[in-house]
Design an enzyme around this catalytic site. Sequence first.
Site, PDB file in Angstrom:
ATOM      1  N   GLU A  50       0.847  -1.198   0.000  1.00 32.72           N
ATOM      2  CA  GLU A  50       0.000   0.000   0.000  1.00 32.72           C
ATOM      3  C   GLU A  50       0.882   1.248   0.000  1.00 32.72           C
ATOM      4  O   GLU A  50       1.951   1.268   0.598  1.00 32.72           O
ATOM      5  CB  GLU A  50      -0.873  -0.016   1.261  1.00 32.72           C
ATOM      6  CG  GLU A  50      -1.767   1.205   1.422  1.00 32.72           C
ATOM      7  CD  GLU A  50      -2.486   1.233   2.764  1.00 32.72           C
ATOM      8  OE1 GLU A  50      -3.512   1.907   2.859  1.00 32.72           O
ATOM      9  OE2 GLU A  50      -2.016   0.566   3.714  1.00 32.72           O
ATOM     10  N   LYS A 116      -9.604   2.734  -2.166  1.00 28.25           N
ATOM     11  CA  LYS A 116      -9.804   2.113  -0.862  1.00 28.25           C
ATOM     12  C   LYS A 116     -11.136   2.552  -0.266  1.00 28.25           C
ATOM     13  O   LYS A 116     -11.398   3.737  -0.087  1.00 28.25           O
ATOM     14  CB  LYS A 116      -8.646   2.521   0.061  1.00 28.25           C
ATOM     15  CG  LYS A 116      -8.656   1.869   1.431  1.00 28.25           C
ATOM     16  CD  LYS A 116      -7.430   2.336   2.217  1.00 28.25           C
ATOM     17  CE  LYS A 116      -7.326   1.698   3.590  1.00 28.25           C
ATOM     18  NZ  LYS A 116      -6.145   2.193   4.327  1.00 28.25           N
ATOM     19  N   CYS A 150      -5.405  -2.858   2.583  1.00 29.68           N
ATOM     20  CA  CYS A 150      -5.149  -2.792   4.018  1.00 29.68           C
ATOM     21  C   CYS A 150      -6.396  -2.949   4.905  1.00 29.68           C
ATOM     22  O   CYS A 150      -6.874  -4.056   5.110  1.00 29.68           O
ATOM     23  CB  CYS A 150      -4.403  -1.495   4.339  1.00 29.68           C
ATOM     24  SG  CYS A 150      -3.441  -1.566   5.890  1.00 29.68           S
TER      25      CYS A 150
END
Length: 271
Positions: A50, A116, A150
Amino acid sequence: MHAPTAPSRDLRVSLVQAATVWHDPAANRALYGELVRPLAGQTDLVVLPETFTSGFSNAAIGEAETMDGPSVAWLRALAMEIGAAVTGSMVIREGDTVFNRLLFATPDGALAQYDKRHLFRMAGEHERYAAGGPKLVVEWCGWRICPQVCYDLRFPVFARNVFDEAAQRFDYDLILWVANWPAARRYAWQTLLRARAIENLSCVIGVNRVGVDGNEIAYAGDSVALDALGQPLVELGPLPQVVTSRLEAAVLNAHRARFPAQLDADRFQLL
């Protein structure tokens, strides 16, 4: 009933675990480029961490690049150079909005993107960045791949692998997470990755960074490739490493045939 549509060939996936340089995209392009280029002809998919151009930092929005910037161009060129797909996330600006955006570049020049969805409020990410929407599924080398970022790992409903009975097809065969997951929560990282593999009848890749970032947060790496039983194919430790794992199509297909739990799954719609 026909057999489910499934991958017919193995997939070679390279996990690139390194200590991302704090707030220095040019240095990170050099770092990761040096690690990835030897993989040419040896892999099908390269997975970077990430925010691999900056580290995980709210302050990085001040240096956010656009989709026309050097880091996106570098990622696309790298995929073409090594003849494999390359994925990872970086900080991207569109107008007044900034995203933690995962990019999936393939050697034919195509570029898919996923912003995300779950922003890490404990670090104030939700106050600086905009959340994404639907999950992304890309088809590559006969595999359906769902890349996430994540903190998305903590939300199993979003990651749920839905089986389409009419098409006899799973949403995906491989789900992966790119991460900056602190060492203080490494047990959660290890446990949740295994749970996602088991419950979704899917292979899993998790790639995390190592080292200590500019906020003095330590990262233990623990990047991993898992089969659909949650068993490790490769496990990386706390040091910079590049490891390639082979995901076997026959093993995945046989497990799904032996244990068709998808036929008993609850139906739902994610808003």
